[in-house]
Each structure stands twice: as structure tokens, then as C-alpha cells.
Design an enzyme around this catalytic site. Structure first.
Site, short mmCIF file in Angstrom:
data_model
loop_
_atom_site.label_atom_id
_atom_site.label_comp_id
_atom_site.label_asym_id
_atom_site.label_seq_id
_atom_site.Cartn_x
_atom_site.Cartn_y
_atom_site.Cartn_z
CB SER A 153 -27.06 12.91 57.45
OG SER A 153 -26.76 11.62 57.88
N GLY A 172 -33.37 16.24 60.06
CA GLY A 172 -34.70 16.70 59.70
C GLY A 172 -34.72 18.06 59.04
CB ILE A 174 -39.28 18.06 59.37
CG1 ILE A 174 -39.36 16.60 58.92
CG2 ILE A 174 -40.46 18.43 60.26
CD1 ILE A 174 -40.62 16.24 58.17
CE1 TYR A 234 -35.04 -2.99 52.73
CE2 TYR A 234 -34.31 -4.05 50.71
CZ TYR A 234 -35.10 -4.04 51.84
OH TYR A 234 -35.97 -5.08 52.08
CG ASP A 238 -36.49 15.87 52.79
OD1 ASP A 238 -37.17 15.39 53.73
OD2 ASP A 238 -35.27 16.07 52.89
CD GLU A 265 -33.89 19.47 52.90
OE1 GLU A 265 -35.09 19.57 52.56
OE2 GLU A 265 -33.42 18.42 53.37
CB THR A 269 -23.07 23.46 67.15
OG1 THR A 269 -23.99 22.40 67.34
CG2 THR A 269 -23.74 24.60 66.44
CB CYS A 316 -48.46 0.71 42.13
SG CYS A 316 -47.72 0.99 40.52
CG LEU A 317 -46.24 -5.36 43.02
CD1 LEU A 317 -46.23 -5.96 41.62
CD2 LEU A 317 -44.87 -5.56 43.67
CG HIS A 357 -47.85 5.36 43.35
ND1 HIS A 357 -47.29 4.51 44.28
CD2 HIS A 357 -47.44 4.92 42.14
CE1 HIS A 357 -46.57 3.60 43.66
NE2 HIS A 357 -46.64 3.82 42.36
CD GLU A 384 -48.65 6.01 47.32
OE1 GLU A 384 -49.79 5.83 46.87
OE2 GLU A 384 -47.65 5.43 46.87
N1 GLN Z 1 -43.37 -3.17 39.45
C1 GLN Z 1 -44.63 -2.72 38.99
C2 GLN Z 1 -44.53 -2.00 37.67
O1 GLN Z 1 -43.48 -1.52 37.30
C3 GLN Z 1 -45.32 -1.87 40.01
C4 GLN Z 1 -44.62 -0.59 40.31
C5 GLN Z 1 -45.07 0.07 41.59
O2 GLN Z 1 -45.65 -0.59 42.45
N2 GLN Z 1 -44.76 1.35 41.75
O3 GLN Z 1 -45.50 -1.88 36.97
#
Ligand code: GLN
Length: 541
Positions: free
Chosen positions: A15, A18, A21, A56, A73, A143, A194, A384-385, A510, A512
Site C-alpha cells: 500500500s 500513491g 496521486i 492516527y 485522497d 481508485e 509485480t 476550527c478548534l 475549514h 484548507e
Molecule cells: N472539536 C471541535 C468541535 O467539534 C473542533 C473541531 C475541529 O477542529 N474540526 O467543535
């Protein structure tokens, strides 16, 4: 094109080669020739989605506009293709079984024994055709997560075999991504793993059309010939994928290896137009020739595994390129930060991003980091947090509400400046129950956020349960923390900023998740710019 063509990407030997990608790079090369492309990922685990998985275990959980919690992905697909994905682009074994079992309970298979073949495989194929038959795409690239030979990917592989007979040979293609290890002692690249993984595919009734071979050194001609001979593919369908400096090199490397040409020829498409990769190359040029450099600290709870913050790291790459600036991300475990060591840990950084996260572990360190950057006028970006920590810090240290907290940090706090929304309080099940997906936000006129976006109304993606507690809004604003962005329907605070600080912005959403190569996110672009200015200021002092 009248009908969509189906391309499947499988993986062999190991695994983490990529596949995501490679799929995104192929998608980019087809898109750059004017085709409409979507990329879908099947994940062979039993969770309905990765929303309940620990970072994790799984890395970042990527969220789409429609509120699907998906594999990271999908982030690559969006960043490469600059088009939005949705729930339909990420399906797990759990979701397939859940759908089949729900149909069974509804009586849709009345009288029949429900089995892996055909019922599970039919449900897998239904999810492929859902995209293919939407009329929106010329190509659906699917994929298949995991490795060929894994017990859990068998139904997906069987479904792929069946698709060939459903749609016909000319509309179907399999790319197998594999590893060609180099044995130092023997000074040789080895093709046997392979060969075995292709055999496994053949046992399942699938002949790969193209081999994409990950290798640390160039594939000599004799190795390509051997692979072609033993794996039953054409010589020019053996594609080399060398380790690259950046994932964004892959479309260019795959172009040199003629991956998309092979795909088009095999699918009998006579479009021979050259792909237009000008903007992509422009981005790469800037990325590789920075004229500035900044150090940005990413304060987070899961920093040992950078995949947990994949989209943030990529957004910095996009924003760095626009600014022709190398962003050197320093990963800082939030638990390691305390009042005494702030100066030594954070003092040399040009900007600090306090990352999203869950649970109380690491929150105190994040709050300390915010205090330090607020007091020392270092550019701050809280996501967020991270934004919630900025609110708590402001309440504690400026408003002097000493016990201010989030109810996530302290359930019984008397001063819940960040709290669960009423509707969240009733929810007891965990999967898919956060505030998820796209929500609108309107900005206060003249705020930094409005200037940065250059708009008064935006839409961004969310993934959280807790919110700014509006009971404290007036007090906070009076003391100087501006709620510059709010949800126009609910009044929930989406952005906070400090007007008297060089750059201090926290977003409940978020940003990002929406940064792509062609559309770097304005908040990241301007945050990097602020960090550059800050570094120049320090250099002078
Ligand atoms: N733990 C926070 C919440 O649930 C922030 C969540 C996060 O950072 N995505 O509101």
C-alpha cells in the site's frame, strides 16, 4: 463524448504507493485535453465513512460540500482537478453493505438469498455507474483502495471484472500501480513481486492494460521488456513512476511517460490535442524558485502524523507558490507548549497556525500559543478548534473570565464561551452528526476577512460540533474581538479577528479544504504574506 469511459486503478505489492496521486495526475492530463473527469475512491473497510476514525489510523478526514466525511485522497482529486467532489466519490465497504442490508429489510430482494455476488457487486457497480451515467463526465476514474489480494478488496475487484462485460472493452481500462523494489546487495530492480500481483489480478479475471511502476531508480529497457512479457501488457504500457520532489510533479512526469496517450489509444479515442498545462507549469515554476522563506508553526495534537493535516500542508504549498515563498512548516505538538517555554518554542517563527482537533488533550497548549502570538503581534491563523482556542484565550486573558472554556474542554464550566448548539445537545450517535459541509458566511464591511476574500458572502466547509456562544458576543466585541463573519441564517459566528493586530484571524470553518493549485485559498495566501512581512520586520530589528 456520448458515453463515459471507466478507468480503474488497482494497487499491488504494497500500500502507500500513491494510487491517489497517480489517479489525480491522469485525471489532470485528461482534463488538460478538454475532457470532463471525475475520480472516485472505494475504501475496503467496514466503517460507513472515515468520520469516526482517529487521525492516527487514517490521516485527515476530508469533507466535501455535501457534508460527506471522506478519504484524504479526495483532497488530492480536488486540488489537482479544481472541481468539487461529493459523497458519490468515496464509498466504503460499510456503506455498500449498509445499502444492501437496508434494501433487504425494505423487501427489495424479497424471496432471494442476498449474496456477495451479485448483490454486493451490483451495489458497487451502481455506485460507479451513478457517476458515469450522470452525463457530467467523459471519464470516471475509480481508485480501489488497499492491495490486490487483500480479502476485503475481493468484492470490488470482482465488480471491476463485471464492469468490463457491462460496458464493453472499448469503454473499460485497468491501470495497475505496483512497486519495483531495488535490491542493493544484488544491485538489481526486481520484477517478481509485480508479476505475482498481476497474477493475482488475472486469477480474479482481470488483465491490467497499463502498469504504472513505482521505483527509486529509472527502469532500464530490459526491465520494461521483462515486465511487459511476464505481465502480458504492451511494452509501451509499462509506465515508470519515479519518486518526485513534490506530488505536483507527477502530472508532468506522467506526461513524459505518455500515460494519458496510452489510455486514449487503448480506449480508441482519437483526440490528439496537446494538454494545456501552462497554469500548472507556472505554479511549479514558482513553487521551485522561491525568493522568500518563512517559518510557520503548526500547533496541533496529531503532528507526529503530518497526514492528519494534509489539506493544511497542501494549502501552504499553494499559498507559498503564489507568494514565491518557501513555507517551512514547523510541526509543534500542542502538549509541549506551556507559559514558560512559549518564547523558546514559538519565538523564532514568522506565523503560527493553531490546528483543528478534537478532545481536551492539547487544548491548554493551544490556548497558551494563542496568548503568545496575540501579545507579541505574530500573525495568527486559527482553524476550527484553533479559532475556538482563540476565543477562550481572549475571554480568559482580556475579558478576565478566568474559568472561560469550551464545554469540550470542561463540561461543567460556568463560562462556556464555546458550547454545543442546542440541536447538537440531543444527538447521541457519533457518525455523520457534526455540522458538516458547506455553509454560507457573510462578512462585516471593512473587516480584514472581507478585504482578504474580496467578497461580502462566501461558502466554506465545516466539521465540528461546538460553536461560539453568542451570549458572550457583545462583551467580546466591546473588548476588541470582532466577529467578522457570521452565518446569515443562524447568526452563528464563523470568523473572528482582532482589528488591532497585524494578522489575527480564526475561522470556525475549514478553508484548507477548498485550496487548489489553480485556486489557492485567499486566507492562506494572505497569511503567508503577513508572515513574510513579519519576518522582514524581525530581520530589521
Ligand atoms: N472539536 C471541535 C468541535 O467539534 C473542533 C473541531 C475541529 O477542529 N474540526 O467543535
Amino acid at each position: 463524448m456520448a458515453k463515459a469511459k471507466y478507468i480503474f486503478v488497482t494497487g499491488g505489492v504494497t500500500s502507500s504507493l500513491g494510487k491517489g496521486i497517480i489517479s489525480a495526475s491522469l485525471g489532470k492530463l485528461l482534463q488538460a485535453r478538454g475532457f470532463k473527469v471525475t475520480i472516485q475512491k472505494f475504501d475496503p473497510y467496514i466503517n460507513i465513512d472515515p468520520g469516526t476514525l482517529n487521525p492516527y489510523e487514517h490521516g485527515e478526514c476530508y469533507v466535501t460540500d455535501d457534508g460527506a466525511e471522506t478519504d484524504l485522497d479526495l483532497g488530492h482529486y480536488e486540488r489537482f482537478l479544481n472541481t468539487a467532489t461529493s459523497q458519490a466519490n468515496n464509498i466504503t465497504t460499510g456503506r455498500i453493505y449498509n445499502n444492501v442490508i437496508t434494501k433487504e429489510r425494505e423487501g427489495q430482494y424479497l424471496g432471494k438469498t442476498v449474496q456477495v455476488v451479485p448483490h454486493i457487486t451490483d451495489e458497487i457497480k451502481r455506485n460507479v455507474y451513478l457517476l458515469g451515467e450522470s452525463g457530467d463526465y467523459d471519464f470516471v476514474i475509480t481508485e480501489i483502495g488497499g492491495c490486490v489480494g487483500d480479502i476485503e478488496s475481493l468484492p470490488f475487484i470482482e465488480a471491476v471484472r463485471q464492469v468490463k462485460w457491462d460496458v464493453g472493452q472499448n469503454d473499460f481500462l485497468v491501470i495497475h500501480l505496483t512497486l519495483i523494489p531495488y535490491l542493493k546487495a544484488a544491485k538489481e530492480l526486481k520484477t517478481k513481486p509485480t508479476q505475482h500481483s498481476v497474477k493475482q489480478l488475472l486469477e480474479a479475471g482481470i488483465q491490467p492494460d497499463i502498469l504504472v511502476c513505482r521505483a527509486e531508480t529509472k527502469l532500464p529497457d530490459d526491465i520494461r521488456k521483462k515486465l511487459a512479457l511476464f505481465c502480458n501488457v504492451q511494452y509501451n504500457s509499462v509506465i515508470e513512476a519515479l519518486d518526485a520532489d513534490t506530488i505536483y510533479d507527477l502530472p508532468i512526469l506522467m506526461r513524459k511517460e505518455k500515460l494519458a496517450e496510452r489510455v486514449l489509444t487503448k480506449l480508441k479515442i482519437s483526440n490528439k490535442t496537446e494538454p494545456n498545462l501552462d497554469q500548472w507549469k507556472d505554479f511549479l515554476g514558482k513553487l521551485k524558485n522561491p525568493t522568500e522563506e518563512v517559518k510557520i508553526g503548526l500547533v496541533g495534537k496529531y503532528v507526529e502524523l503530518p497526514d492528519a493535516y494534509k489539506s493544511i500542508a497542501e494549502a501552504f504549498i499553494h499559498a507559498g507558490a503564489v507568494n514565491e515563498c518557501k513555507v517551512d512548516l514547523k510541526w509543534i505538538p500542542s502538549e509541549s507548549i506551556n507559559e514558560e517555554n512559549c518564547q523558546s518554542v514559538l519565538g523564532k517563527l514568522d506565523g503560527i497556525l493553531v490546528a483543528p482537533g478534537f478532545g481536551e488533550r492539547g487544548i491548554p497548549g493551544k490556548i497558551e500559543a494563542v496568548r503568545y502570538v496575540r501579545e507579541n503581534k505574530i500573525p495568527f491563523f486559527g482553524i476550527c478548534l484553533g479559532m475556538q482556542c482563540a476565543v477562550i484565550e481572549f475571554a480568559r486573558n482580556v475579558l478576565k473570565i478566568k474559568d472561560a472554556a469550551s464545554t469540550e474542554l470542561d463540561e461543567n464550566t460556568k463560562s462556556p464561551v464555546i458550547d454545543l448548539m442546542e440541536e447538537q445537545k440531543k444527538i447521541t450517535i457519533k457518525g455523520g452528526t457534526m455540522r458538516l459541509g458547506a455553509y454560507p458566511c457573510t462578512f462585516k464591511r471593512g473587516s480584514k476577512a472581507a478585504t482578504i476574500y474580496g467578497k461580502s458572502k462566501i461558502i466554506e466547509r465545516h466539521r465540528h460540533r461546538y460553536e461560539f456562544n453568542n451570549k458572550y458576543l457583545t462583551k467580546m466585541e466591546k473588548a476588541g474581538l470582532m466577529a467578522s463573519g457570521t452565518n446569515p441564517e443562524t447568526g452563528l459566528v464563523e470568523v473572528v479577528e482582532l482589528p488591532d493586530h497585524p494578522w489575527f484571524i480564526g475561522t470556525q470553518y475549514h478553508p484548507e479544504l477548498k485550496s487548489t493549485v489553480l485556486n489557492p485559498h485567499p486566507l492562506f495566501v494572505k497569511f503567508v504574506r503577513a508572515a513574510i512581512q513579519n519576518s522582514k520586520l524581525h530581520a530589521k530589528n
